[in-house]
Design an enzyme around this catalytic site. Structure first.
Site, PDB file in Angstrom:
ATOM      1  N   PRO A  19       0.840  -1.202   0.000  1.00  0.00           N
ATOM      2  CA  PRO A  19       0.000   0.000   0.000  1.00  0.00           C
ATOM      3  C   PRO A  19       0.875   1.251   0.000  1.00  0.00           C
ATOM      4  O   PRO A  19       1.788   1.360   0.818  1.00  0.00           O
ATOM      5  CB  PRO A  19      -0.774  -0.113   1.320  1.00  0.00           C
ATOM      6  CG  PRO A  19       0.047  -1.001   2.193  1.00  0.00           C
ATOM      7  CD  PRO A  19       0.825  -1.900   1.295  1.00  0.00           C
ATOM      8  N   GLN A  73      -6.880  -1.680   2.547  1.00  0.00           N
ATOM      9  CA  GLN A  73      -6.258  -1.373   3.845  1.00  0.00           C
ATOM     10  C   GLN A  73      -7.042  -0.304   4.608  1.00  0.00           C
ATOM     11  O   GLN A  73      -7.300   0.776   4.082  1.00  0.00           O
ATOM     12  CB  GLN A  73      -4.819  -0.898   3.683  1.00  0.00           C
ATOM     13  CG  GLN A  73      -4.154  -0.764   5.055  1.00  0.00           C
ATOM     14  CD  GLN A  73      -2.764  -0.161   5.007  1.00  0.00           C
ATOM     15  OE1 GLN A  73      -2.598   0.996   4.638  1.00  0.00           O
ATOM     16  NE2 GLN A  73      -1.773  -0.939   5.374  1.00  0.00           N
ATOM     17  N   CYS A 103       1.991   2.781   9.809  1.00  0.00           N
ATOM     18  CA  CYS A 103       2.205   4.106   9.215  1.00  0.00           C
ATOM     19  C   CYS A 103       2.879   5.039  10.221  1.00  0.00           C
ATOM     20  O   CYS A 103       2.393   5.211  11.341  1.00  0.00           O
ATOM     21  CB  CYS A 103       0.875   4.702   8.775  1.00  0.00           C
ATOM     22  SG  CYS A 103       1.066   6.335   8.063  1.00  0.00           S
ATOM     23  N   LYS A 142      -0.579  -5.064   8.873  1.00  0.00           N
ATOM     24  CA  LYS A 142       0.733  -4.599   8.398  1.00  0.00           C
ATOM     25  C   LYS A 142       1.415  -3.827   9.521  1.00  0.00           C
ATOM     26  O   LYS A 142       0.868  -2.838  10.024  1.00  0.00           O
ATOM     27  CB  LYS A 142       0.578  -3.741   7.146  1.00  0.00           C
ATOM     28  CG  LYS A 142       1.912  -3.314   6.545  1.00  0.00           C
ATOM     29  CD  LYS A 142       1.731  -2.828   5.117  1.00  0.00           C
ATOM     30  CE  LYS A 142       3.037  -2.347   4.516  1.00  0.00           C
ATOM     31  NZ  LYS A 142       3.427  -1.012   4.976  1.00  0.00           N
ATOM     32  N   ASN A 203       8.854  -7.094   3.904  1.00  0.00           N
ATOM     33  CA  ASN A 203       8.783  -5.850   3.122  1.00  0.00           C
ATOM     34  C   ASN A 203       9.904  -4.888   3.501  1.00  0.00           C
ATOM     35  O   ASN A 203      10.227  -4.746   4.677  1.00  0.00           O
ATOM     36  CB  ASN A 203       7.403  -5.203   3.366  1.00  0.00           C
ATOM     37  CG  ASN A 203       7.303  -3.763   2.913  1.00  0.00           C
ATOM     38  OD1 ASN A 203       7.061  -2.866   3.703  1.00  0.00           O
ATOM     39  ND2 ASN A 203       7.497  -3.523   1.640  1.00  0.00           N
ATOM     40  N   GLY A 204      10.459  -4.252   2.479  1.00  0.00           N
ATOM     41  CA  GLY A 204      11.431  -3.191   2.713  1.00  0.00           C
ATOM     42  C   GLY A 204      12.572  -3.193   1.723  1.00  0.00           C
ATOM     43  O   GLY A 204      13.372  -4.134   1.675  1.00  0.00           O
ATOM     44  N   ASP A 205      12.611  -2.139   0.864  1.00  0.00           N
ATOM     45  CA  ASP A 205      13.737  -1.884  -0.024  1.00  0.00           C
ATOM     46  C   ASP A 205      13.986  -2.928  -1.106  1.00  0.00           C
ATOM     47  O   ASP A 205      15.103  -2.995  -1.626  1.00  0.00           O
ATOM     48  CB  ASP A 205      15.028  -1.701   0.785  1.00  0.00           C
ATOM     49  CG  ASP A 205      15.047  -0.384   1.556  1.00  0.00           C
ATOM     50  OD1 ASP A 205      14.087   0.397   1.406  1.00  0.00           O
ATOM     51  OD2 ASP A 205      16.011  -0.144   2.307  1.00  0.00           O
ATOM     52  N   GLY A 227       7.019  -1.929  -2.553  1.00  0.00           N
ATOM     53  CA  GLY A 227       6.356  -0.631  -2.630  1.00  0.00           C
ATOM     54  C   GLY A 227       7.064   0.279  -3.609  1.00  0.00           C
ATOM     55  O   GLY A 227       6.815   0.255  -4.820  1.00  0.00           O
ATOM     56  N   ARG A 228       8.009   1.080  -3.086  1.00  0.00           N
ATOM     57  CA  ARG A 228       8.673   2.081  -3.928  1.00  0.00           C
ATOM     58  C   ARG A 228       9.369   1.465  -5.126  1.00  0.00           C
ATOM     59  O   ARG A 228       9.481   2.088  -6.174  1.00  0.00           O
ATOM     60  CB  ARG A 228       9.655   2.897  -3.077  1.00  0.00           C
ATOM     61  CG  ARG A 228       8.936   3.797  -2.082  1.00  0.00           C
ATOM     62  CD  ARG A 228       9.848   4.283  -0.997  1.00  0.00           C
ATOM     63  NE  ARG A 228      10.365   3.177  -0.200  1.00  0.00           N
ATOM     64  CZ  ARG A 228      11.266   3.290   0.750  1.00  0.00           C
ATOM     65  NH1 ARG A 228      11.769   4.477   1.022  1.00  0.00           N
ATOM     66  NH2 ARG A 228      11.659   2.241   1.435  1.00  0.00           N
TER      67      ARG A 228
HETATM   68  C1  LIG Z   1       4.683   7.395  -0.364  1.00  0.00           C
HETATM   69  C2  LIG Z   1       4.431   6.239   0.542  1.00  0.00           C
HETATM   70  C3  LIG Z   1       3.149   5.946   0.944  1.00  0.00           C
HETATM   71  C4  LIG Z   1       2.903   4.867   1.805  1.00  0.00           C
HETATM   72  N1  LIG Z   1       1.620   4.595   2.163  1.00  0.00           N
HETATM   73  C5  LIG Z   1       1.362   3.518   2.962  1.00  0.00           C
HETATM   74  C6  LIG Z   1       0.017   3.178   3.302  1.00  0.00           C
HETATM   75  O1  LIG Z   1      -0.951   3.797   2.862  1.00  0.00           O
HETATM   76  N2  LIG Z   1      -0.156   2.108   4.129  1.00  0.00           N
HETATM   77  C7  LIG Z   1       0.894   1.368   4.608  1.00  0.00           C
HETATM   78  O2  LIG Z   1       0.687   0.413   5.355  1.00  0.00           O
HETATM   79  N3  LIG Z   1       2.161   1.674   4.290  1.00  0.00           N
HETATM   80  C8  LIG Z   1       2.411   2.705   3.463  1.00  0.00           C
HETATM   81  N4  LIG Z   1       3.698   2.981   3.101  1.00  0.00           N
HETATM   82  C9  LIG Z   1       4.761   2.039   3.472  1.00  0.00           C
HETATM   83  C10 LIG Z   1       4.955   0.992   2.361  1.00  0.00           C
HETATM   84  O3  LIG Z   1       3.812   0.179   2.208  1.00  0.00           O
HETATM   85  C11 LIG Z   1       6.165   0.095   2.637  1.00  0.00           C
HETATM   86  O4  LIG Z   1       5.967  -0.569   3.857  1.00  0.00           O
HETATM   87  C12 LIG Z   1       7.471   0.874   2.719  1.00  0.00           C
HETATM   88  O5  LIG Z   1       7.557   1.832   1.692  1.00  0.00           O
HETATM   89  C13 LIG Z   1       8.690  -0.071   2.616  1.00  0.00           C
HETATM   90  O6  LIG Z   1       8.634  -0.840   1.444  1.00  0.00           O
HETATM   91  P1  LIG Z   1       9.410  -0.432   0.086  1.00  0.00           P
HETATM   92  O7  LIG Z   1      10.842  -0.200   0.459  1.00  0.00           O
HETATM   93  O8  LIG Z   1       9.212  -1.615  -0.815  1.00  0.00           O
HETATM   94  O9  LIG Z   1       8.758   0.812  -0.429  1.00  0.00           O
HETATM   95  C14 LIG Z   1       3.967   4.074   2.270  1.00  0.00           C
HETATM   96  C15 LIG Z   1       5.263   4.388   1.876  1.00  0.00           C
HETATM   97  C16 LIG Z   1       5.515   5.436   1.020  1.00  0.00           C
HETATM   98  C17 LIG Z   1       6.930   5.725   0.608  1.00  0.00           C
END
Ligand SMILES: Cc1cc2nc3c(=O)[nH]c(=O)nc-3n(C[C@H](O)[C@H](O)[C@H](O)COP(=O)(O)O)c2cc1C
Length: 310
Positions: A19, A73, A103, A142, A203-205, A227-228
């Site tokens: 998300p 979510q 969050c 989460k 999850n992460g990076d 995510g990103r």
């Molecule tokens: C711009 C942005 C918005 C996010 N929005 C949510 C969200 O709505 N709900 C949530 O549980 N995590 C949210 N996250 C966290 C991501 O779901 C994820 O846990 C986090 O970015 C690490 O994963 P990644 O490195 O693959 O991005 C958000 C992160 C970013 C950068």
């Protein structure tokens, strides 16, 4: 290939779109599903917005059959309202309800929601219980690894979630105090996996398909959430990986823009679309010039023409 199973849902490959508020709207989720993500999460949706029928919130819940399975979510800190919201979501065309307990954003934490719930286990348990009582859908939670490096509570917290009815846990391997910086703690994610019998999604990076499978091996997790790494890069869900040439990247963007045109009102959200579009051209020859052209496009159609110009 390893399969992720959350209750009756079988997810292959075990790769999930995380998300991301402001990004994981319907067109982007559809794109990621088409490129291979087995499941996508919506942006976080306020339980209050749902319970009080707020137009903007309801718009965020829109799904279409082609994107199923999809996880919606919820965030909030009031067990009653979270329960009511879960009952509302249960009548929608979604497959999983997820509860946001990770969050770190001030606006959310200040109200006791998101990562703040990792500091109030009793309230977190009441929320999970109430949501589970009000739906027959699988419920995932989460979380982060903890509040800060002296409070790495994720393994126990995950067990608490399981005991209160959760069918899966997604763990972002950072604490609240890390925000989005520092390194991802895959060791704690692996400990979460050891602490529960329900599936665990790490999850992460993660930025490549191969990396996702490497981390599945290292952590023993059942699935990986990206995510990103998926922004401007839906290829992260494909074995072939991200293409290196400008025309191929433009093809990906065109696909995304077509979905945006089909499912939203593009000229109303042009700045948001440009934000997505610019990300398709990171790290390739000609990328900087392409990004400049994207940011100066006056309309959605001009952006579409640009993407199709190869
Ligand atoms: C711009 C942005 C918005 C996010 N929005 C949510 C969200 O709505 N709900 C949530 O549980 N995590 C949210 N996250 C966290 C991501 O779901 C994820 O846990 C986090 O970015 C690490 O994963 P990644 O490195 O693959 O991005 C958000 C992160 C970013 C950068």
């Amino acid at each position: 290939m390893q399969q992720l199973q959350i209750k009756a849902l079988q997810l292959t490959p075990p790769l999930i779109l995380a998300p991301l508020a402001g990004y994981t709207d319907l067109p982007f989720r559809l794109l990621c599903r088409k490129f291979g993500a087995a499941l996508c999460y919506t942006e976080m949706i306020s339980c209050h917005g749902l319970v009080y029928d707020m137009k903007k919130t309801l718009e965020m819940t829109r799904t279409v059959p082609e994107e199923r399975p999809v996880a919606l979510q919820l965030f909030g800190a009031d067990p009653d309202k979270m329960g009511e919201a879960a009952a509302i979501v249960s009548n929608m065309d979604v497959d999983i309800i997820d509860i946001n307990m990770g969050c770190p954003v001030k606006k959310v934490v200040k109200k006791g929601a998101g990562a703040a719930l990792m500091q109030d286990r009793k309230l977190a348990a009441a929320i999970i219980q109430r949501v589970c009582d009000n739906t027959s859908l699988p419920v995932t939670v989460k979380i982060r690894t903890g509040w800060n490096h002296t409070a790495i509570v994720a393994p126990d917290f995950a067990k608490m979630a399981e005991d209160n009815g959760a069918s899966g846990i997604a763990v972002h391997g950072r604490t609240w105090s890390q925000g989005f910086g520092g390194t991802v703690d895959w060791e704690t994610i692996a400990r979460v996996k050891d602490s529960v019998a329900i599936p665990v999604i790490g999850n992460g990076d993660i930025t490549t398909y191969q990396e996702a499978f490497d981390f599945l091996d290292i952590s023993g997790c059942d699935g990986v959430m990206i995510g990103r790494g998926a922004l401007g890069n839906p290829w992260v869900f494909t074995p072939g990986g991200t293409p290196e040439t400008l025309p191929e990247r433009m093809q990906g963007l065109t696909h995304h823009l077509q979905l945006i045109r089909q499912y939203s009102n593009p000229d109303r959200i042009l700045a948001k679309i440009k934000n997505h579009a610019g990300r398709y051209f990171k790290g390739i020859t000609g990328g900087a010039s392409m990004r400049r052209q994207i940011y100066s496009a006056p309309t959605f159609e001009a952006l579409m023409e640009l993407a199709q110009s190869f």
